[in-house]
Write a protein that holds these residues in place. Structure first.
Motif, PDB file in Angstrom:
ATOM      1  N   UNK A 251       0.858  -1.189   0.000  1.00  0.00           N
ATOM      2  CA  UNK A 251       0.000   0.000   0.000  1.00  0.00           C
ATOM      3  C   UNK A 251       0.893   1.237   0.000  1.00  0.00           C
ATOM      4  N   UNK A 252       0.647   2.152  -0.929  1.00  0.00           N
ATOM      5  CA  UNK A 252       1.462   3.361  -1.057  1.00  0.00           C
ATOM      6  C   UNK A 252       0.562   4.587  -0.971  1.00  0.00           C
ATOM      7  N   UNK A 253       0.716   5.370   0.067  1.00  0.00           N
ATOM      8  CA  UNK A 253      -0.019   6.618   0.295  1.00  0.00           C
ATOM      9  C   UNK A 253      -1.536   6.377   0.284  1.00  0.00           C
ATOM     10  N   UNK A 254      -1.945   5.253   0.887  1.00  0.00           N
ATOM     11  CA  UNK A 254      -3.365   4.876   0.873  1.00  0.00           C
ATOM     12  C   UNK A 254      -4.115   5.339   2.127  1.00  0.00           C
ATOM     13  N   UNK A 255      -3.410   5.854   3.117  1.00  0.00           N
ATOM     14  CA  UNK A 255      -4.022   6.085   4.434  1.00  0.00           C
ATOM     15  C   UNK A 255      -5.321   6.889   4.346  1.00  0.00           C
ATOM     16  N   UNK A 256      -5.297   8.010   3.639  1.00  0.00           N
ATOM     17  CA  UNK A 256      -6.477   8.875   3.570  1.00  0.00           C
ATOM     18  C   UNK A 256      -7.002   8.989   2.133  1.00  0.00           C
ATOM     19  N   UNK A 257      -6.637   8.013   1.287  1.00  0.00           N
ATOM     20  CA  UNK A 257      -6.956   8.122  -0.144  1.00  0.00           C
ATOM     21  C   UNK A 257      -8.450   7.942  -0.405  1.00  0.00           C
ATOM     22  N   UNK A 258      -8.997   8.832  -1.227  1.00  0.00           N
ATOM     23  CA  UNK A 258     -10.377   8.666  -1.668  1.00  0.00           C
ATOM     24  C   UNK A 258     -10.453   7.699  -2.852  1.00  0.00           C
ATOM     25  N   UNK A 259      -9.431   7.770  -3.717  1.00  0.00           N
ATOM     26  CA  UNK A 259      -9.330   6.842  -4.848  1.00  0.00           C
ATOM     27  C   UNK A 259      -8.047   6.029  -4.686  1.00  0.00           C
ATOM     28  N   UNK A 260      -8.180   4.721  -4.746  1.00  0.00           N
ATOM     29  CA  UNK A 260      -6.992   3.852  -4.703  1.00  0.00           C
ATOM     30  C   UNK A 260      -6.860   3.157  -6.053  1.00  0.00           C
ATOM     31  N   UNK A 261      -5.672   3.296  -6.627  1.00  0.00           N
ATOM     32  CA  UNK A 261      -5.330   2.658  -7.898  1.00  0.00           C
ATOM     33  C   UNK A 261      -4.702   1.298  -7.608  1.00  0.00           C
ATOM     34  N   UNK A 262      -5.132   0.266  -8.307  1.00  0.00           N
ATOM     35  CA  UNK A 262      -4.578  -1.079  -8.124  1.00  0.00           C
ATOM     36  C   UNK A 262      -3.802  -1.461  -9.382  1.00  0.00           C
TER      37      UNK A 262
END
Length: 384
Positions: A251-262
């Motif tokens: 997980x990279x910079x996912x802590x407060x992400x509204x959109x997560x790219x996989x």
């Protein structure tokens, strides 16, 4: 020692460091460099292994299974149609619980005839029971090769490590090659208690009636469950020995992400740059690198992705009649969770077409803009 090597040769050095004892292979572009260098290691005495030249990939896997059942550490490499030709024996390797390690250089299936990368060759084998690990860099390729033997031998399942054709296979990067003594300490010799032995006879693969077959399959699934724990333990141990950490996912910079790219494979490196740029603009986006495809790290994926408002999945593959395969997996993992985030399924880069930072940004922007996915498969870059 640092050395500038291609992804293919990173595999070769990893196999040498793991002290594989039997290597069976048939050449195919873009894999051939892997076994060429290994054959040179064997011929020069730098690697004390039996190199078996076979007439097909089917035979290569058959030789590896036999060697593994006899207690030898076995390796092969292939790509695309070579992997497809192995299909019957891929099942056999799992059913016989032989910890064979294989590198598959992702290459698009023909026709149209192609030697460039996409993931349909390896993902077409997702239900045969092999552990599958997708690599992002040449360093990760070498490290994963060494780890793969340890994982395979602990859970008695074969492991396929996967790298993109040409983007990694033929591209040189600096790679830290560990000292042999340290690898020997990390990866002790393979010791199979149930090996084929003329002094203690036993058999593999006999006729199995309905009273026992189901239980064998049940135990394979249990071994996959165990592998989720083992892979993490092996990665943690590897970090203590060699200072590099990998996981089931990243997980990279996912802590407060509204959109997560996989993403998976080398697209991840490009995506990381885009995420950094968009973060500097104040956009709350994150990246999840899907490294271990089988077994599915279901709980980890749920923990990370459920926090987001939307999920954007990039697939360099296509399951005809359905959609992108990683997107299918993500939807399956999130199914049943209340108010699960919608999954935007993008297909791009088939047959080795470039996936640029601009492409990735546009897919993220689309995900931001549309309240829900407007299509079940969102194609990017199709030229009609």
């Amino acid at each position: 020692m640092k050395k500038v090597v291609t992804g293919n040769h990173a595999v070769s050095f990893g196999v040498k460091l793991a002290r594989a004892q039997v290597i069976a292979a048939y050449p195919i572009t873009p894999q051939t460099q892997v076994v060429e260098l290994l054959s040179e290691f064997c011929a020069s005495g730098k690697l004390n292994a039996k190199f078996i030249k076979v007439e097909s990939e089917h035979s290569a896997m058959a030789a590896c299974i036999s060697a593994s059942a006899s207690g030898a550490r076995a390796f092969t490499a292939t790509s695309a149609h070579g992997l497809a030709l192995m299909h019957e024996m891929l099942h056999w390797a799992v059913g016989a619980r032989t910890p064979v390690v294989m590198a598959n250089i992702n290459r698009a299936m023909g026709p149209g005839w192609s030697v460039w990368t996409d993931q349909n060759d390896s993902l077409s084998q997702r239900d045969v029971g092999w552990i599958q690990i997708y690599c992002e860099s040449n360093q990760e390729v070498l490290d994963t090769t060494i780890q793969a033997f340890k994982i395979a031998e602990r859970v008695l399942l074969p492991v396929m490590l996967v790298l993109d054709a040409f983007v990694l296979s033929h591209t040189s990067e600096p790679v830290d090659i560990p000292e042999q003594e340290l690898v020997d300490e990390f990866l002790p010799p393979y010791n199979l208690k149930t090996k084929l032995d003329i002094n203690n006879p036993r058999a593999y693969g006999g006729l199995t009636n309905p009273d026992h077959y189901y239980e064998l399959r049940y135990k394979i699934q249990k071994a996959h469950n165990e592998a989720l724990v083992v892979i993490k333990e092996v990665c943690d141990e590897y970090q203590r020995y060699f200072g590099r950490q990998y996981g089931l996912v990243e997980a990279y910079r996912c802590e407060d992400a509204k959109v997560i790219l996989v993403t998976s494979g080398t697209i991840t490196s490009t995506a990381r740059l885009v995420i950094d740029e968009m973060r500097e603009e104040g956009r709350k986006v994150g990246l999840l690198k899907y490294r271990v495809f089988r077994p599915t790290p279901r709980e980890l994926l749920r923990d990370i992705l459920y926090r987001a408002q939307k999920i954007c999945v990039i697939d360099r593959n296509l399951s005809f009649g359905h959609g992108g395969i990683f997107a299918q997996e993500i939807k399956s993992v999130l199914y049943g969770l209340p108010a699960a985030p919608p999954v935007y399924s993008f297909v791009i880069g088939l047959g080795g077409r470039d996936v640029t930072p601009k492409d990735i940004r546009e897919m993220i922007e689309y995900t931001y803009k549309e309240e829900i996915p407007t299509e079940s498969i969102i194609y990017r870059g199709v030229r009609l």
